[in-house]
Design an enzyme around this catalytic site. Structure first.
Site, mmCIF file in Angstrom:
data_model
loop_
_atom_site.group_PDB
_atom_site.id
_atom_site.type_symbol
_atom_site.label_atom_id
_atom_site.label_comp_id
_atom_site.label_asym_id
_atom_site.label_seq_id
_atom_site.Cartn_x
_atom_site.Cartn_y
_atom_site.Cartn_z
ATOM 1 N N LYS A 205 10.476 43.070 14.453
ATOM 2 C CA LYS A 205 9.118 43.645 14.374
ATOM 3 C C LYS A 205 8.233 42.718 13.549
ATOM 4 O O LYS A 205 8.541 42.403 12.404
ATOM 5 C CB LYS A 205 9.119 45.027 13.714
ATOM 6 N N GLU A 280 14.204 41.163 1.151
ATOM 7 C CA GLU A 280 13.463 40.140 0.403
ATOM 8 C C GLU A 280 12.150 40.782 0.007
ATOM 9 O O GLU A 280 11.304 41.017 0.872
ATOM 10 C CB GLU A 280 13.192 38.914 1.281
ATOM 11 N N CYS A 314 5.258 35.256 -2.295
ATOM 12 C CA CYS A 314 6.127 36.238 -2.965
ATOM 13 C C CYS A 314 6.633 35.705 -4.300
ATOM 14 O O CYS A 314 6.822 36.474 -5.232
ATOM 15 C CB CYS A 314 7.275 36.626 -2.064
ATOM 16 N N GLU A 415 2.351 43.154 -8.851
ATOM 17 C CA GLU A 415 2.194 42.028 -7.933
ATOM 18 C C GLU A 415 0.800 42.111 -7.296
ATOM 19 O O GLU A 415 0.485 43.081 -6.611
ATOM 20 C CB GLU A 415 3.255 42.099 -6.833
HETATM 21 P P1 NAD Z 1 4.826 45.544 3.571
HETATM 22 O O1 NAD Z 1 6.035 46.050 2.881
HETATM 23 O O2 NAD Z 1 3.628 46.391 3.601
HETATM 24 O O3 NAD Z 1 5.154 45.232 5.112
HETATM 25 C C1 NAD Z 1 6.185 44.348 5.486
HETATM 26 C C2 NAD Z 1 6.658 44.736 6.883
HETATM 27 O O4 NAD Z 1 7.261 46.021 6.798
HETATM 28 C C3 NAD Z 1 5.537 44.842 7.917
HETATM 29 O O5 NAD Z 1 6.024 44.386 9.169
HETATM 30 C C4 NAD Z 1 5.288 46.335 7.978
HETATM 31 O O6 NAD Z 1 4.781 46.781 9.208
HETATM 32 C C5 NAD Z 1 6.696 46.887 7.761
HETATM 33 N N1 NAD Z 1 6.710 48.253 7.247
HETATM 34 C C6 NAD Z 1 5.781 48.874 6.483
HETATM 35 N N2 NAD Z 1 6.155 50.155 6.236
HETATM 36 C C7 NAD Z 1 7.350 50.336 6.858
HETATM 37 C C8 NAD Z 1 8.251 51.438 6.967
HETATM 38 N N3 NAD Z 1 7.997 52.632 6.410
HETATM 39 N N4 NAD Z 1 9.387 51.273 7.664
HETATM 40 C C9 NAD Z 1 9.680 50.077 8.235
HETATM 41 N N5 NAD Z 1 8.853 49.009 8.174
HETATM 42 C C10 NAD Z 1 7.717 49.123 7.492
HETATM 43 O O7 NAD Z 1 4.534 44.120 2.961
HETATM 44 P P2 NAD Z 1 3.345 43.142 3.318
HETATM 45 O O8 NAD Z 1 2.129 43.651 2.655
HETATM 46 O O9 NAD Z 1 3.318 42.890 4.782
HETATM 47 O O10 NAD Z 1 3.837 41.781 2.639
HETATM 48 C C11 NAD Z 1 3.592 41.477 1.310
HETATM 49 C C12 NAD Z 1 4.845 41.739 0.507
HETATM 50 O O11 NAD Z 1 5.932 40.985 1.037
HETATM 51 C C13 NAD Z 1 4.700 41.294 -0.935
HETATM 52 O O12 NAD Z 1 5.242 42.276 -1.780
HETATM 53 C C14 NAD Z 1 5.560 40.028 -0.993
HETATM 54 O O13 NAD Z 1 6.061 39.724 -2.262
HETATM 55 C C15 NAD Z 1 6.623 40.344 -0.022
HETATM 56 N N6 NAD Z 1 7.278 39.122 0.456
HETATM 57 C C16 NAD Z 1 8.519 38.824 -0.016
HETATM 58 C C17 NAD Z 1 9.155 37.655 0.390
HETATM 59 C C18 NAD Z 1 10.528 37.321 -0.088
HETATM 60 O O14 NAD Z 1 11.153 36.480 0.534
HETATM 61 N N7 NAD Z 1 11.020 37.929 -1.146
HETATM 62 C C19 NAD Z 1 8.509 36.788 1.268
HETATM 63 C C20 NAD Z 1 7.242 37.128 1.733
HETATM 64 C C21 NAD Z 1 6.631 38.303 1.314
#
Ligand code: NAD
Length: 515
Positions: A205, A280, A314, A415
């Site tokens: 997804k 992650e 991140c 963050e």
């Molecule tokens: P997010 O958690 O809002 O969304 C990430 C993904 O999860 C999206 O595809 C979203 O549609 C999906 N999602 C959201 N709610 C969900 C649910 N209830 N069930 C299943 N899937 C769901 O995060 P974001 O705003 O897209 O990304 C930013 C975050 O990602 C920051 O916290 C950043 O630190 C983190 N990040 C971490 C890494 C790492 O490797 N540790 C790398 C990149 C980003």
């Protein structure tokens, strides 16, 4: 005049109906056909309820295209296709899987300009500075794991005249993968490449905001020769499509990258059938700068560690703890570096160093944190210039530097995920280590000093999945990447990342023991 327009107002929608794609002209002159549907079994379809999600140009706020919003029913369809494909894919030899990955790499390489431009358009990454680098970096990950595909071995552990026992490293099967919007192509590479190398099938997804590059690449997976059902990709809302994937009883592993809050939800959903899980998640990564640090380099690395990718990193260096003996000089020099290196503007313009944030929501969130920092009394030492018109239309945020930040301030704890840094002073290094560790996160940390013995000692004490000494935020696809504490579970990249896509079977053979 918007940057992007359909090639003829009527041809676009007709194409979209017939082929699940729409013609798009990119600002760099390229024209391409953008798929907008759901990719299952190497075929395109609409969402079961015909729902769509709008995708915007973050620099102008103009709508670029609508893509299908997968429903729970669509996710189920993808999992059925993947399960069926796994029955034969599991026996495809590693060298064949490597060949298909290599084919894909070659196809993407031929289309690199287009893919990079799509990535820039979708995410706001400066085309030359970031988007091209992301595609090249993602290709390196595919190449690395293509190299592993025929080297997924077990071990012979017992080898006597009575008994032979060995291990097999077998794929999990159907891997659900959920990625965020900050590095669409790269995050997909980190997940698809090791999963395929280890012999799994994939249901991925994409993030709602940034689906375009990966949807475009679906046809290249097909052209590369991946059989139907091996790689299935769609966009969808997290709470609907994402949660169905995470809870699905026929998904064997879930790999998630995103916020810690969503990571917690995923973990609960994955418990329904005790899926293998890697998370992650977020970070609030500190850099400790000791009094003997090379100020010129320390400020440049600290700056690049947070201001790259519009601060949407991140493991961004969002907190800097600086020894009191060099504190004032550090702050002055840091501001100088930001002034020199933060030309903000449209991602397709030349020499732009910072593009817009990915979305209006993200822009407002980051601007809100900047206001919070001011309210809490942090010292705003620099706020970059962004043209008023750009701020109004596009999702820009000025690069922002706060100094004299207290550890209990919100901007020091949460963050922000934007181009905002919090600088604070320390006098005792033990205190600095404790303050660096005083966070629910533990994704990355950096130490800056000429004393390497001290740097190693501090590295051991830092509660963090990665420590950078005299550098920041520059990982390596051969090295494991992941978090301590609430920054995640498991590792991606390198051999460690490959391991999370296999399960270990112990085989015991009686070579002559009699009862
Ligand atoms: P997010 O958690 O809002 O969304 C990430 C993904 O999860 C999206 O595809 C979203 O549609 C999906 N999602 C959201 N709610 C969900 C649910 N209830 N069930 C299943 N899937 C769901 O995060 P974001 O705003 O897209 O990304 C930013 C975050 O990602 C920051 O916290 C950043 O630190 C983190 N990040 C971490 C890494 C790492 O490797 N540790 C790398 C990149 C980003």
């Amino acid at each position: 005049m918007p940057y992007i327009r359909c090639l003829g107002d009527c041809i676009g929608p007709i194409n979209q109906l017939l082929n699940m794609s729409i013609s798009i002209s990119l600002p760099n002159g390229n024209k391409y056909e953008q798929p907008t549907g759901i990719f299952i079994n190497n075929e395109w379809s609409e969402a079961s309820d015909k729902g769509t999600i709008p995708v915007y140009n973050p620099s102008t706020g103009d709508e670029v295209v609508q893509v299908a919003a997968a429903t729970a029913e669509d996710v189920d369809r993808a999992v059925v296709a993947a399960r069926k494909a796994f029955q034969s894919w599991r026996d495809v030899p590693g060298e064949e899987r490597a060949k298909l990955l290599d084919n894909f790499i070659n196809l993407v390489s031929k289309n690199l300009d287009t893919v990079a431009a799509i990535e820039a358009l979708d995410s706001g990454k400066p085309l030359q500075l970031n988007a091209r680098g992301d595609i090249a970096g993602g290709l390196a990950v595919y190449k690395y794991y293509a190299g592993w595909a025929d080297k997924v071995f077990g071990k012979t552990i017992v080898n006597t005249t009575k008994k032979l026992a060995y291990t097999l490293h077998e794929p999990h099967g159907v891997c659900g993968q959920i990625i965020p919007w900050n590095y669409p192509f790269l995050m997909a590479a980190w997940k698809i490449a090791p999963a395929i190398a280890a012999g799994n099938v994939v249901v991925m997804k994409l993030a709602e905001n940034t689906p375009l590059s990966m949807l475009y690449l679906c046809n290249l997976f097909k052209e590369a020769g991946f059989p139907p059902g091996v790689i299935n990709i769609f966009t969808g809302h997290g709470a609907k499509a994402g949660s169905r994937l995470a809870e699905h009883p026929d998904v064997d592993k879930i790999a998630f990258t995103g916020s810690t809050a969503t990571g917690r939800i995923i973990m609960k959903l994955a418990a329904t059938n005790l899926k293998a899980i890697t998370l992650e998640c977020g970070g609030k990564s500190p850099m400790i700068v000791l009094g003997d640090a090379d100020l010129d380099q320390a400020t440049k690395w600290a700056h690049a560690g947070i201001m790259t990718n519009q601060g949407q990193i991140c493991c961004g260096v969002s907190r800097v703890l600086v020894h009191e003996s060099i504190y004032d000089q550090f702050v002055d020099k840091y501001v100088e570096v930001v002034k020199q290196r933060s030309r903000v503007g449209d991602m397709f313009q030349d020499k732009i160093l910072q593009g817009p944030q990915v979305s209006k929501v993200q822009q407002e969130k980051v601007l809100g944190y900047i206001e919070k920092g001011k309210e809490e009394g942090a010292k705003l030492v620099y706020s970059g210039a962004v043209a008023a018109e750009a701020l109004e239309k596009g999702y820009f945020v000025p690069p922002t530097v706060f100094a004299d930040v207290r550890d209990d301030m919100v901007i020091s704890r949460e963050e922000i995920f934007g181009p905002v840094v919090a600088i604070a002073k320390f006098s005792d290094v033990e205190d600095a280590i404790n303050r660096a560790n005083d966070s629910e996160y533990g994704l990355a940390a950096s130490v800056y000093t000429k004393d390497l013995t001290e740097a190693h000692r501090i590295s051991r004490r830092l509660e963090s999945g990665q420590v950078f000494i005299n550098m920041a935020h520059m990982g390596d696809y051969r090295m494991p990447f992941g978090g301590y504490k609430q920054s995640g579970i498991g590792r991606e990249l390198g051999e460690y990342g490959l391991d999370t896509y296999t399960q270990c079977k112990a085989v015991h053979i009686n070579m002559g023991m009699k009862l």
